[in-house]
Design an enzyme around this catalytic site. Structure first.
Site, PDB file in Angstrom:
ATOM      1  N   CYS A   1       3.607 -31.330  18.097  1.00 43.38           N
ATOM      2  CA  CYS A   1       4.603 -30.650  17.719  1.00 43.38           C
ATOM      3  C   CYS A   1       4.894 -29.300  18.385  1.00 43.38           C
ATOM      4  CB  CYS A   1       4.797 -30.567  16.362  1.00 43.38           C
ATOM      5  SG  CYS A   1       3.251 -29.795  15.705  1.00 43.38           S
TER       6      CYS A   1
ATOM      7  N   HIS B   1       7.872 -24.553  13.014  1.00 41.26           N
ATOM      8  CA  HIS B   1       7.031 -23.867  13.794  1.00 41.26           C
ATOM      9  C   HIS B   1       7.827 -22.540  14.509  1.00 41.26           C
ATOM     10  CE1 HIS B   1       4.161 -26.577  12.602  1.00 41.26           C
ATOM     11  NE2 HIS B   1       3.777 -27.012  13.636  1.00 41.26           N
TER      12      HIS B   1
END
Length: 344
Positions: free
Chosen positions: A128, A248
């Site tokens: 990710c 994130h």
């Protein structure tokens, strides 16, 4: 339009749930849908688009007549991907099991779609944090080759799945109620020691490697080189878990072979599909997890020259780990294959 038989392995987890959300949202052309999970989750009923689906326990025989198998990640990938391929399915895998296999393409569709054609039944979804970073790196790399990357991540608990997200929520409630805080998941559930994430930062994601980097950090190093098809890029990473539910953030320092101006960087980033430039420090406009959660695009801001080196830029990027960092990227790979008639 042709429709496809689709299986989702790990359908009850955070990424599996997002697969379902995106299939409906993007009107993905499925004919039959099979929801697979572990024995523990088998029998659970999920209502999707007005129809009840019973989650099945995954076995080697689960992939009969399946054309596209979306694997949400975990140990099951290594176990069941060969069976799915043998049954005739294309596996798009979100685990780390096959990412560095030279026979398996590691793909971000906006960055290296040409790699998809080299698949032999399995296509790997990158980590990710790597996906979010290379989305911003690719348009800059096309202006000037990248020589070195220094990245520090600020990764949401969504990266640890539903358990990580639930633990943050529980700990915040425990703190508010004046109760003892319980930690069982982070930094790594299988390790003997666990730390509170609420009101804290944990400078460890995944397990320690022999070189004193974490597995997550080395994923960013190795996967970036493979995706960009450039082993000469030097990459160093520090990955940190932060008390944010999802999305994130990353602070990235890039050294180029040639000068890349701030203005040029903004121009090429704004033109790149899947990237939004939000960069106006004077007006306090910059990417934040609060505003990128649940969104498909990667946002980039705080673009500025690094005056400590000859050809350097700093930037800050932010993207939803469960969407572009996982389920969306995998589904985009499938959409690309459908658009280019690559599924038999």
């Amino acid at each position: 339009m042709r429709k496809y038989n689709v299986a989702i392995l790990g359908a009850t987890g955070a990424v599996g749930t997002e697969f379902l959300n995106l299939i409906e949202e993007r009107k993905f052309p499925f004919a039959n849908l099979k929801l697979l999970a572990s024995k523990r989750s088998a029998g659970k009923v999920i209502n999707f688009m007005g129809k009840d689906y019973t989650v099945e326990e995954t076995t080697d025989d689960s992939f009969k007549d399946v054309e596209i198998a979306l694997f949400a990640g975990g140990a099951a990938s290594k176990q069941f991907a060969p069976a799915a391929v043998k049954a005739g399915a294309v596996v798009i895998d979100n685990s780390s099991a096959f990412r560095m296999d030279p026979e398996v393409p590691l793909v971000v569709p906006e960055v290296n779609p040409q790699a998809i054609a080299r698949h032999k039944g399995i296509i790997a979804n990158p980590n990710c944090s790597t996906i979010i970073m290379v989305m911003a790196l690719k348009p800059l790399y096309d202006v000037s080759p990248i020589q070195r990357i220094v990245v520090s991540t600020y990764q949401a608990v969504s990266g640890a799945g539903k358990d990580g997200m639930q633990e943050l929520e529980d700990q915040m409630a425990e703190i508010a109620a004046g109760k003892e805080v319980v930690a069982n998941v982070l930094p790594v559930a299988k390790l003997p020691k666990h730390y509170q994430i609420a009101g804290n930062l944990i400078p460890q994601i995944d397990v320690c490697q022999d070189n004193l980097y974490t597995k997550e950090e080395m994923k960013m190093v190795n996967e970036t080189k493979k995706i960009m098809e450039d082993d000469n890029i030097r990459v160093t990473a520090t990955t940190v878990r932060v008390p944010v539910s999802r999305s994130h953030a990353e602070s990235v320092n890039v050294e180029f072979a040639d000068e890349v101006s701030v203005e040029k960087a903004r121009e090429v980033l704004a033109a790149f599909p899947g990237v939004i430039v939000k960069d106006n420090l004077a007006e306090q406009e910059y990417p934040m997890p609060l505003f990128t959660s649940g969104k498909n695009d990667v946002e980039v801001g705080r673009i500025r020259k690094d005056y400590s080196i000859e050809h350097g830029l700093n930037f800050w990027c932010c993207g939803d780990q469960i969407r572009k960092g996982a389920a969306l990227n995998a589904l985009q790979i499938a959409e690309y294959m459908i658009a280019h008639d690559m599924i038999k």
